[in-house]
Enzyme design. Sequence first.
Site: not given
Ligand SMILES: NC(=O)c1ccc[n+]([C@@H]2O[C@H](COP(=O)([O-])OP(=O)(O)OC[C@H]3O[C@@H](n4cnc5c(N)ncnc54)[C@H](OP(=O)(O)O)[C@@H]3O)[C@@H](O)[C@H]2O)c1
Length: 308
Positions: A22, A25, A176
Amino acid sequence: MEKPETEKHGGAMDEKVCLITGATSGIGKATAMGLASMGASVVMVGRDRSRGEAALAEIKEKSANASVDLMLADLSSQEQIRRLADEFKEAYPQLDVLINNAGLFRSKRITTADGLEMTFAVNHLAYFLLTKLLLGVLRASASSRIVNVSSGEQRNGTINFDDLQGEKGYTGAKAYSQSKLATVLFTYELARRLEGTGISANCLHPGGRVPVRTNFGSGVSGVFGVMVRALRPLMISPEKGAETSIYLVSSPKVEGLSGRYFVKKAEARSSDVSYDERIARRLWEVSAELTNLPVKTCNQTLPFPGRE
Ligand SMILES: NC(=O)c1ccc[n+]([C@@H]2O[C@H](COP(=O)([O-])OP(=O)(O)OC[C@H]3O[C@@H](n4cnc5c(N)ncnc54)[C@H](OP(=O)(O)O)[C@@H]3O)[C@@H](O)[C@H]2O)c1
């Protein structure tokens, strides 16, 4: 260009090979940038070539580190996870840091090419399978660290063994929080199984009280989507959101610590159920079955890859 001070994050990463899922982004990209800036060799995993190449070019330029690589895999596909692990092992003899970070939220139930519910497949089974396939190269490093990105939502999760795939009653929130609780249970069980191997396994919530401003939930409809968009101005930056992941894989302060949950770079207590070893073992067994790994091997205390 001058390299940023390694002390900023607490440890030099010059000799380290780090793989981050991931990484195209949000938090994963900021983590890759942080580690590349500390001198690590970084392997970014993305599923989309153009997003991946754009992120790769940006990180190489801003970190002034040429040792940044991109590997492509859709982590909802177990075949692609296996191909990714093979590709990595062909290119790198060792792995010092594995960060399972990729994650998603789906308001409506959809299934993967393997016929599994998407949230459970990407947020949990992909972490389980990729980790298991890379244990050999992780062991080749003197001391290596696995970090799994969970969420504060783990607190609201339950593992519904009668309906893990949400076939009977699906809501995005339930799927989730279950997947993020699974990440914590998996991390604790992994840490128990890796005791004495020199590999540590920890997990974390990347935000604090407020979420991290990323692409997460951006295209989501319903209450969750409305909430994410409304909170956006108050959210913390991806760089701030990446701090705990970077800390856990680089700081000497956590050397030897394993099987812990962290929030804002401090150890925290996860939900009561996450400490239930029977649930963790059962989840491990079900995950091994769902990823076609030999259950018997997974049950062994030390999952030496050579034993399969
Ligand atoms: N944002 C928050 O406040 C928050 C809070 C708690 C936990 N988290 C966790 O933090 C982690 C990162 O999330 P983020 O907030 O940075 O969100 P994000 O910007 O949407 O990044 C998610 C990443 O996962 C990749 N991804 C999703 N589905 C995939 C798949 N099938 N195969 C390969 N890659 C895939 C996305 O790729 P693409 O670029 O191709 O879409 C992206 O690079 C996640 O596990 C999320 O649950 C986030």
